[in-house]
Design a protein around this motif. Sequence first.
Motif, PDB file in Angstrom:
ATOM      1  N   LEU A 146      30.547 -61.487 -34.926  1.00 10.56           N
ATOM      2  CA  LEU A 146      31.188 -60.398 -35.250  1.00 10.56           C
ATOM      3  C   LEU A 146      30.475 -58.893 -34.946  1.00 10.56           C
ATOM      4  O   LEU A 146      31.022 -58.054 -34.334  1.00 10.56           O
ATOM      5  N   ALA A 147      28.914 -59.244 -34.839  1.00 14.23           N
ATOM      6  CA  ALA A 147      28.282 -58.064 -34.437  1.00 14.23           C
ATOM      7  C   ALA A 147      28.461 -57.689 -32.548  1.00 14.23           C
ATOM      8  O   ALA A 147      28.681 -56.706 -32.453  1.00 14.23           O
ATOM      9  N   VAL A 148      28.505 -58.978 -32.057  1.00 15.61           N
ATOM     10  CA  VAL A 148      28.586 -58.728 -30.684  1.00 15.61           C
ATOM     11  C   VAL A 148      30.079 -58.147 -30.187  1.00 15.61           C
ATOM     12  O   VAL A 148      30.103 -57.192 -29.476  1.00 15.61           O
ATOM     13  N   PHE A 149      31.041 -58.602 -31.016  1.00 15.49           N
ATOM     14  CA  PHE A 149      32.279 -57.959 -30.883  1.00 15.49           C
ATOM     15  C   PHE A 149      32.343 -56.747 -31.194  1.00 15.49           C
ATOM     16  O   PHE A 149      33.255 -55.730 -30.449  1.00 15.49           O
ATOM     17  N   SER A 150      31.880 -56.077 -32.215  1.00 12.49           N
ATOM     18  CA  SER A 150      31.920 -54.752 -32.563  1.00 12.49           C
ATOM     19  C   SER A 150      31.347 -53.999 -31.492  1.00 12.49           C
ATOM     20  O   SER A 150      31.620 -52.465 -31.661  1.00 12.49           O
ATOM     21  N   LEU A 151      30.440 -54.727 -30.600  1.00 15.47           N
ATOM     22  CA  LEU A 151      29.983 -53.449 -29.648  1.00 15.47           C
ATOM     23  C   LEU A 151      30.612 -52.878 -28.624  1.00 15.47           C
ATOM     24  O   LEU A 151      30.729 -52.011 -28.065  1.00 15.47           O
ATOM     25  N   SER A 152      31.989 -53.579 -28.720  1.00 14.50           N
ATOM     26  CA  SER A 152      32.989 -53.035 -28.012  1.00 14.50           C
ATOM     27  C   SER A 152      33.284 -51.556 -28.239  1.00 14.50           C
ATOM     28  O   SER A 152      33.667 -50.608 -27.386  1.00 14.50           O
ATOM     29  N   ALA A 153      33.047 -50.975 -29.490  1.00 10.05           N
ATOM     30  CA  ALA A 153      33.385 -49.671 -30.071  1.00 10.05           C
ATOM     31  C   ALA A 153      32.424 -48.681 -29.367  1.00 10.05           C
ATOM     32  O   ALA A 153      32.671 -47.707 -28.769  1.00 10.05           O
ATOM     33  N   VAL A 154      31.077 -49.053 -29.223  1.00  7.65           N
ATOM     34  CA  VAL A 154      30.189 -48.456 -28.551  1.00  7.65           C
ATOM     35  C   VAL A 154      30.723 -47.891 -26.977  1.00  7.65           C
ATOM     36  O   VAL A 154      30.484 -46.857 -26.697  1.00  7.65           O
ATOM     37  N   ILE A 155      31.124 -48.901 -26.296  1.00 11.81           N
ATOM     38  CA  ILE A 155      31.670 -48.765 -24.970  1.00 11.81           C
ATOM     39  C   ILE A 155      32.768 -47.834 -24.891  1.00 11.81           C
ATOM     40  O   ILE A 155      32.608 -46.877 -24.083  1.00 11.81           O
ATOM     41  N   MET A 156      33.653 -47.879 -25.663  1.00 12.49           N
ATOM     42  CA  MET A 156      35.003 -47.195 -25.887  1.00 12.49           C
ATOM     43  C   MET A 156      34.568 -45.913 -26.191  1.00 12.49           C
ATOM     44  O   MET A 156      35.190 -44.829 -25.697  1.00 12.49           O
ATOM     45  N   VAL A 157      33.658 -45.519 -27.144  1.00 12.07           N
ATOM     46  CA  VAL A 157      33.266 -44.440 -27.628  1.00 12.07           C
ATOM     47  C   VAL A 157      32.507 -43.454 -26.192  1.00 12.07           C
ATOM     48  O   VAL A 157      32.885 -42.513 -26.109  1.00 12.07           O
ATOM     49  N   ASP A 158      31.783 -44.368 -25.590  1.00  8.30           N
ATOM     50  CA  ASP A 158      30.963 -43.567 -24.391  1.00  8.30           C
ATOM     51  C   ASP A 158      32.004 -43.295 -23.461  1.00  8.30           C
ATOM     52  O   ASP A 158      32.015 -42.022 -22.857  1.00  8.30           O
ATOM     53  N   PHE A 159      33.095 -44.030 -23.042  1.00  9.62           N
ATOM     54  CA  PHE A 159      34.110 -43.569 -22.364  1.00  9.62           C
ATOM     55  C   PHE A 159      34.715 -42.270 -22.750  1.00  9.62           C
ATOM     56  O   PHE A 159      35.113 -41.546 -22.081  1.00  9.62           O
TER      57      PHE A 159
END
Length: 598
Positions: A455-468
Motif C-alpha cells: 500500500l505504501a509503494v502504491f500510494s507513491l503514485s500520488a507524489v508523482i502526479m502532484v509533481d506533474f
Amino acid sequence: MRHSTSLHCSTPQAAATPAHKPGRIAALADARWRASLLVDGLVLLIAAASLFWRLGAAPIRDTNEALYASIALAMAHGGSWIIPHLDGVPYIEKPPLLYWLMALSFKAFGAGAWQARLPDALAAWLTVLGCIVLGRAVSAPLAGRFAALVTGTALGYVLIARNILFDPLMVFFWLAALALLVLAVERRQRVWLRAAAVAVAIATLTKGPEALLLLGLVALVQLLAAPGAWKRSELLKFYLDPWAIAIFVLVAAPWHLAALRILPGFGWFFFVNETIGRFLGTRIPDDFHHGPWWYYGPKLLIGFFQWTPLLAVLAAFAPRLHGDDTATASARWARNTAIILTVFFSSASDKGAYYLLPVVPLVAWWLGVRLQAALRADDDGAALPRRLGLGALLFGMAALGLWGLTFTPPLHAELLRSGLPAAQFGWLPALVIGVALAAFIGGALLWSRRLALGLAVFSLSAVIMVDFSAQLAVAKTAEISQKQVAGVMHRLLPADTVWFSWQTFEDHDASLLFYGVPHLFVIDSASEDLWFGCRDDRRQNTCVNENALLKARAEGKPFAVWVSRKRLQSWQASGLAHGLHSQPFKDSVVFYSRGAKR
C-alpha cells in the motif's frame, strides 16, 4: 494466516514465546510498538510529501485563491480582522478563520503562494494524523493507517487541499467533531460530546452554519434510524447537553455578534442569502455551479482516483461488519454519514466538487475497518490482499492505456484544447511510467501479501502526479494568474500608479491584488464577488464609473487599465483607450499612461 499482511505489525513468533519468559514477551511487545510507530511515521511522511511538495511552485490563481489570499494579505497589513475586506469593500460570504490563519502565516513567513496555501495543506495533513489517532483510540490501528494513507494521497483530495479553499480546513474540524460525537455516543461520556462542541464551533467559524447543520443532520438520522443500545429519548437528552450547547455558543457566537453589530445587512446576506439561498438556488447574485442529481458520481471517482479499484475490491469482497465494538460502530457512522452528505449536496442547487471532500476519509475509514476485521478474523486471509494487488495492477494498466490514447489525433487535439501546453507532452512519459511502476510494484507486493509495504509503494503514485500538476501549473502561469502581468507592469510604471479594471473582476484579474497592486478600481463592475460590498459603496472606493478614469487622466496621474481580451470590444467602443500606451499579454491587454511629466 500470515499476520505480516496487516499494518498492525504483529509477528508470528509472538504466539510461540514461552509464557514463563515475561522479559522476552515485553521485549517483543516493545519491538512491535516501535514497528507500529515506524509504519505510522511512514504514512505521515508520504502524506506530507503529497500535500507539501512544491506547494508554492504554482502562482496564486485568478480564482477563489486570489480572492481569499488578497483578503488575508489585507488583514496582515492592518485591515479589519472582524469584517473581511476584498479590494477595499466588505466580503462576508464566509467566516474569517481561514483568513486569520493565512494572515498569521504571512506575518510569520512572509507573503507568498506556499504561505497562503499552508493552512489548508496543514489541515489536510492533520486529518491524516487524526485517522491514525482515531484508529489507536478504538483499537483499530490498521483501519486508521489505511484511512490515513487514502486520505493523504487520493489525488482529487490532495489537489483540492493544495488550493486555497475553506473546505479542507473545515473538513478537519468537522470530522474531528464527528469522531468525538461517535466516541461520546458509543462510550456514553459527555466529555467527548463537549469536545465535539468545540470542534464543530471552530468548523462553523471556518465555513458557516452548514457545519452545525450537517452534524446535526447526521446525529438526527442516527437517532431515528440506528440509536443502538440507546433509547431514543435518552439519546436525544444526551445530545442536548447544556454544557455542550454553552461551549458551542461561547466559541462560535462572538464573531457573529460582532459582525452583526458592525456591518449593516450582515444578518440577511450571511445567514439567509449565503446559506439558505445557496441550497435553494435563490442566492443573489447567482454565482454558483449547477448540475444534475448525478453530478457528484464522477467527482467522487476523481476524488478517490488511483484508490478507486482498491476501494471497490474492499467494498465487494471484505466481509460485512458485525458486532458492537466502537470501531465497528464508527465504521457504520462513517458509511451513513458519507451517504447523508452525498444525498444532501446532490439535492442542493449549488454544487461543487469540494463539498464532498469529507466523503473521502469517511469511505476510507469504513472500508479500512472492514479490511482490519477481515484480516483479524482470517476471512479471505490470502484472497483479499491478492485482490487488492489486482486492483493496483488494473490502475497501472489503465494509466498506460490512457497514455497510449494520447497519441491518437482526437485525444491529442482535445488535450491541447483543454490547456495542456504542447511542450508539456514531453513530461507525459515520465509521469505515466512513474505512476505505472508504483502501481505495478505495489500490486506485486500486495499479491505476495505484504500489505503494509504494498500500500505504501502504491500510494507513491500520488507524489508523482502532484509533481506533474505543479509543473503544469507553472507552465500555464500566463493563463491562470496575473503574476507575470504585475511583474512586467511594475517595471514600466511608477509606484503610485492608479489601477483600474474594465468591467470585470474575480477569475480574471484578482491576483493583481496579491502580486503588488495595492488597490483595483473596477469600472462598471459586473463582479459577483464584489456585489455586496459595491452595493453600499456610495463613495466609490472600489466600484466606479468612467468618470474616475477621466479624473485620473485630467489630474495627470499615472494610471493603468487591465482589460480582458473578452472585453476588448466594449473597451475600444468606449473611446477611453485614445492616447494610451498598451502592453499585450496572453489573455489581457493593459492600457496605461505614465502621467504628466513632473
